[in-house]
Design an enzyme around this catalytic site. Structure first.
Site, PDB file in Angstrom:
ATOM      1  CE  LYS A   1      -4.452  -1.549   1.770  1.00  0.00           C
ATOM      2  NZ  LYS A   1      -5.483  -1.413   2.816  1.00  0.00           N
TER       3      LYS A   1
ATOM      4  NE  ARG B   1      -7.956  -8.083   0.837  1.00  0.00           N
ATOM      5  CZ  ARG B   1      -7.568  -7.231  -0.117  1.00  0.00           C
ATOM      6  NH1 ARG B   1      -6.585  -6.363   0.127  1.00  0.00           N
ATOM      7  NH2 ARG B   1      -8.173  -7.227  -1.295  1.00  0.00           N
TER       8      ARG B   1
END
Length: 278
Positions: free
Chosen positions: A223, A257
């Site tokens: 991210k 995740r």
């Protein structure tokens, strides 16, 4: 803490951290290598996720990255139908997580493909500027759906500070319990509604979320909080991702995740070895 979730009668032990591999059937997810759209690509990615040791496959058909194209419910459902048909055909016992914020889409998937985890990034709707914003009505519809269909549910918050996150978690967990929901997983929502500084402040206090006495999912793989801080690209962010995965595990994360399953599984193994030795 010892947690289990029940997926169609199969108990998944979260006292040992588990890895959830990402399979995006979208053309515009932020990390290009995660985009799989043909049957061959989907089959290969699902096989890779399972072979590398993930417990769950998280399938998403709607990108929530900034600037992503708004996708209709029909298109999202069609993409999921393609991907889930391939996975169920090749791996009928695989534990599936469906990354959707639409109750109607979640309902179709459960009715057609059986029980799965619903991974809800928010009761989102498109605002006047096209940006996605939280929709409380849609979120309540999702709460009622997962509770009535008895499937595990991942609630993600877009709250920014630790205090706000804890208050939101406490409120939503109680709402879910009042509806009879059993299996609740909490996602602090790194990258959603937060600045990079707020993301790191929350990571620094992640262990305090254990007061909720519910399993915690951490989704930070490649991210912007990593690659922007390092001045690199998502494709170069594996090392930074692994470093923060180790931090998250040490602070009590139960599910990671991830895009890179092998690296995450190895990280879990090493951190668990360290925890055992301590």
């Amino acid at each position: 803490m010892d947690y289990t979730i029940n997926v169609s009668g199969r108990l998944i032990d979260l006292s040992y951290p588990q890895v959830m591999g990402i399979l995006n059937v979208t053309p515009d997810s932020f990390y290009a290598d995660s985009r799989k759209q043909t049957e061959e690509e989907i089959a290969k990615r699902a096989e890779q996720i399972l072979e590398e040791g993930a417990e769950m496959i998280d399938v998403g058909a709607f990108s929530t990255r900034p600037g992503a194209v708004m996708v209709s419910e029909e298109e999202e459902s069609a993409r999921l139908h393609l991907a889930l048909s391939v996975i169920r055909r090749n791996h009928p016992e695989a534990v599936l997580s469906i990354d959707t914020f639409r109750p109607t889409v979640a309902k179709r998937v459960i009715e057609e493909f059986g029980d799965c985890v619903i991974n809800d990034v928010g009761g989102l709707t498109a605002g006047p500027d096209g940006a996605l914003a939280d929709d409380p009505i849609r979120r309540e519809e999702m709460f009622r759906l997962v509770s009535s269909m008895h499937v595990p549910y991942i609630y993600m918050t877009s709250a920014a500070t630790l205090r706000e996150v804890l208050l939101d978690f406490a409120e939503k967990a109680q709402q879910l319990r009042d509806l009879g929901q059993k299996d609740i997983i909490l996602d602090p929502g790194f990258g959603f509604g937060k600045t990079t500084d707020q993301d790191y402040a929350l990571m620094g206090e992640l262990e305090k979320l254990q007061v909720m006495q519910l399993p915690i999912l951490v989704g930070i793989s490649r991210k912007s909080m990593i690659w922007r801080r390092l001045g690199i690209t998502p494709a170069e962010a594996l090392n930074g991702t692994t470093a923060l995965h180790a931090v998250a595990l040490l602070k009590g994360a139960n599910i990671l995740r991830v895009h890179d399953v092998k690296a995450a599984v190895e990280t879990v193994k090493l951190i668990q070895t360290l925890n055992f030795e301590l």
